[in-house]
Design a protein around this motif. Structure first.
Motif, PDB file in Angstrom:
ATOM      1  N   PRO A  23      -5.836  -1.837   3.257  1.00 32.78           N
ATOM      2  CA  PRO A  23      -5.890  -0.532   2.586  1.00 32.78           C
ATOM      3  C   PRO A  23      -7.069   0.334   3.032  1.00 32.78           C
ATOM      4  O   PRO A  23      -6.956   1.558   3.068  1.00 32.78           O
ATOM      5  CB  PRO A  23      -6.020  -0.902   1.099  1.00 32.78           C
ATOM      6  CG  PRO A  23      -5.487  -2.292   0.996  1.00 32.78           C
ATOM      7  CD  PRO A  23      -5.874  -2.944   2.283  1.00 32.78           C
TER       8      PRO A  23
ATOM      9  N   LEU B  16      -3.755   2.331  -3.427  1.00 34.31           N
ATOM     10  CA  LEU B  16      -4.991   1.651  -3.015  1.00 34.31           C
ATOM     11  C   LEU B  16      -5.543   0.670  -4.050  1.00 34.31           C
ATOM     12  O   LEU B  16      -5.725  -0.526  -3.777  1.00 34.31           O
ATOM     13  CB  LEU B  16      -6.035   2.716  -2.696  1.00 34.31           C
ATOM     14  CG  LEU B  16      -7.359   2.256  -2.117  1.00 34.31           C
ATOM     15  CD1 LEU B  16      -7.204   1.932  -0.643  1.00 34.31           C
ATOM     16  CD2 LEU B  16      -8.419   3.336  -2.300  1.00 34.31           C
TER      17      LEU B  16
ATOM     18  N   CYS C  63      -5.997   4.088   4.274  1.00 34.90           N
ATOM     19  CA  CYS C  63      -6.301   5.305   3.515  1.00 34.90           C
ATOM     20  C   CYS C  63      -6.961   6.370   4.382  1.00 34.90           C
ATOM     21  O   CYS C  63      -6.784   7.575   4.158  1.00 34.90           O
ATOM     22  CB  CYS C  63      -7.168   4.982   2.297  1.00 34.90           C
ATOM     23  SG  CYS C  63      -8.843   4.421   2.658  1.00 34.90           S
TER      24      CYS C  63
ATOM     25  N   GLY D  56       1.429   1.927   6.668  1.00 37.42           N
ATOM     26  CA  GLY D  56       1.058   0.639   6.091  1.00 37.42           C
ATOM     27  C   GLY D  56       2.027  -0.454   6.477  1.00 37.42           C
ATOM     28  O   GLY D  56       1.636  -1.580   6.806  1.00 37.42           O
TER      29      GLY D  56
ATOM     30  N   PHE E 251       0.839  -1.202   0.000  1.00 38.88           N
ATOM     31  CA  PHE E 251       0.000   0.000   0.000  1.00 38.88           C
ATOM     32  C   PHE E 251       0.872   1.249   0.000  1.00 38.88           C
ATOM     33  O   PHE E 251       0.609   2.211  -0.735  1.00 38.88           O
ATOM     34  CB  PHE E 251      -0.918  -0.013   1.223  1.00 38.88           C
ATOM     35  CG  PHE E 251      -1.707   1.250   1.405  1.00 38.88           C
ATOM     36  CD1 PHE E 251      -2.895   1.448   0.730  1.00 38.88           C
ATOM     37  CD2 PHE E 251      -1.244   2.261   2.250  1.00 38.88           C
ATOM     38  CE1 PHE E 251      -3.617   2.631   0.891  1.00 38.88           C
ATOM     39  CE2 PHE E 251      -1.956   3.435   2.420  1.00 38.88           C
ATOM     40  CZ  PHE E 251      -3.143   3.615   1.734  1.00 38.88           C
TER      41      PHE E 251
END
Length: 436
Positions: free
Chosen positions: A153, A108, A157, A370, A103
């Motif tokens: 993800p 994404l 995000c 991540g 990621f």
């Protein structure tokens, strides 16, 4: 629009793994978070849709296990059947060791799109499975890996769009898992005797397909991909004692988290609860967890994320060791005590999903989130893999009784709370009034 600030290291752009010509723009973006607005909340909506599917199924495995144990896999023990769902949960989190860094490196869409296709395919293949190995491969292996491509993800995000209100945003997104955990057991129970197991799971698959399409359309990232980030576990993170203590707490949570999800339906049947109601009790637990995901997240942004985790995880231990074991001590069923336990425990346990990622982000550079998140859950996933089978082994050693299993679950929550106390102390000091 409200914006919040955060400290960013002043390393040269190239050393931070960012394109040189984008350095000033990235630095400016990272110094300010939208913390709201249309684009930011659309990301939360997309993450919510992803959670309805991925975590909704994860929250519904107890219903699936109870069905397989009395139908397709009736010749197998509860412990053996639980391995299907333990492998699903293990891969769901363990694959984050690769997906988190991917990621950071690729963004994404290259992860969520194949993950969505694989997850829906796993449910369709699960619907036509007949043998133990088919259930294991379709749901346990394919479903677990694909779910990780969605879940990791979807959480990561949000961290790029929120800082001050990060606990609330992730809490709102993770309520999708609770909603899914209410809807899917009710769908299964209402349809399975009408259209059969196969078509019931296909209908669940079509629901997931719809929510995942919405997720892909709404979710997006803010920061450029870190092309220098490799796809390996970051063992150096464990040198940070704050991270080490947080990871240990997450491990203990994963050891305990799915035990009520998987075994409470069977426990209710063991205590003589009507089959229809027993299958609906999972929906009660997940319904209560909806409020336990967003409301503590709202207050955590004000009183401290680690502070809130310590309180709620401690409550989980108390409720397991008092109300659940109390329901087990009663001869026959005590439905009122069972429902009371499910409601209060469901509320308190919601933070185990919603606030753990926020705690990690609080002690992590956002550009490496991540990787560190994947590293932590690859470690914690060992707890996911072994926790439920250990509980099953304890139950078998007691000839099918549940008291040992319940005590084991409660003690795991108590130890997890202790590790969160250490993580908070290492990060902010030991004074009770500190907001952290």
């Amino acid at each position: 629009m409200h914006q919040s600030t955060t400290r960013v290291s002043k390393l040269p752009t190239e050393e931070r793994g960012l394109p040189a010509d984008d350095g000033e723009k990235v630095l400016e973006d990272e110094l300010t978070y939208p913390d709201g607005g249309l684009h930011a909340w659309l990301v939360v909506v997309g993450s919510w849709c992803a959670m309805v599917c991925a975590f909704g199924i994860w929250n519904s495995v107890g219903v699936l296990q109870a069905w397989l144990a009395t139908h397709q896999l009736a010749e197998y023990s509860e412990g053996n059947i639980s391995w299907i769902f333990s492998v699903f949960s293990f891969l769901f989190f363990f694959c984050g060791v690769q997906i988190g860094p991917l990621f950071d490196r690729y963004g994404l869409k290259p992860l969520v799109l194949p993950g969505s296709v694989g997850f829906v395919a796993s449910l369709m293949l699960f619907s036509v499975s007949k043998k133990y190995y088919q259930f294991m491969l379709s749901f346990g292996v394919l479903g677990g890996i694909s779910g990780s491509f969605i879940f990791t993800p979807a959480i990561a995000c949000i961290n790029q769009w929120f800082n001050t209100h990060r606990g609330l945003a992730i809490g709102v997104a993770t309520t999708g898992g609770g909603i899914g955990g209410v809807v899917f057991p009710l769908v299964v129970r209402s349809l399975i005797y009408k259209v059969g197991f196969g078509w019931t799971m296909r209908i669940v698959g079509f629901i997931c397909l719809l929510t995942l399409i919405l997720a892909v359309l709404c979710m997006k990232t803010r920061f450029p991909e870190n092309k220098k980030r490799n796809g390996t576990i970051d063992l150096s993170a464990f040198k940070d004692r704050r991270f080490l203590a947080t990871a240990a707490a997450a491990f203990m949570l994963e050891w305990a988290l799915q035990i009520p999800q998987i075994y409470f339906t069977s426990f209710a049947l063991y205590k003589g609860v009507d089959e229809t109601l027993a299958y609906q009790l999972t929906a009660v637990l997940n319904g209560a967890s909806v409020f336990g995901r967003w409301l503590p997240g709202y207050f955590a942004d004000r009183v401290g994320r680690y502070n809130m985790m310590i309180v709620t995880i401690g409550m989980c231990g108390v409720f397991v060791l008092s109300l659940w074991i109390g329901a087990d001590d009663v001869d026959g069923q005590n439905l009122e005590l069972m429902i009371a336990y499910l409601v209060v425990f469901g509320f308190a346990s919601g933070t185990g999903i919603s606030l753990t990622p926020v705690c990690v982000s609080q002690i992590t550079d956002i550009r490496e989130y991540g990787t560190r998140y994947g590293t932590m859950f690859s470690f914690a996933s060992v707890g996911t893999l072994t926790g439920v089978p250990i509980a099953g082994a304890i139950m078998r050693s007691q000839n099918g009784q549940y008291d040992g299993l319940i005590v084991y679950c409660g003690l795991c929550y108590v130890v997890a709370m202790i590790f969160f106390v250490f993580a908070r102390g290492f990060s902010a000091g030991w004074k009770i009034r500190i907001v952290f």
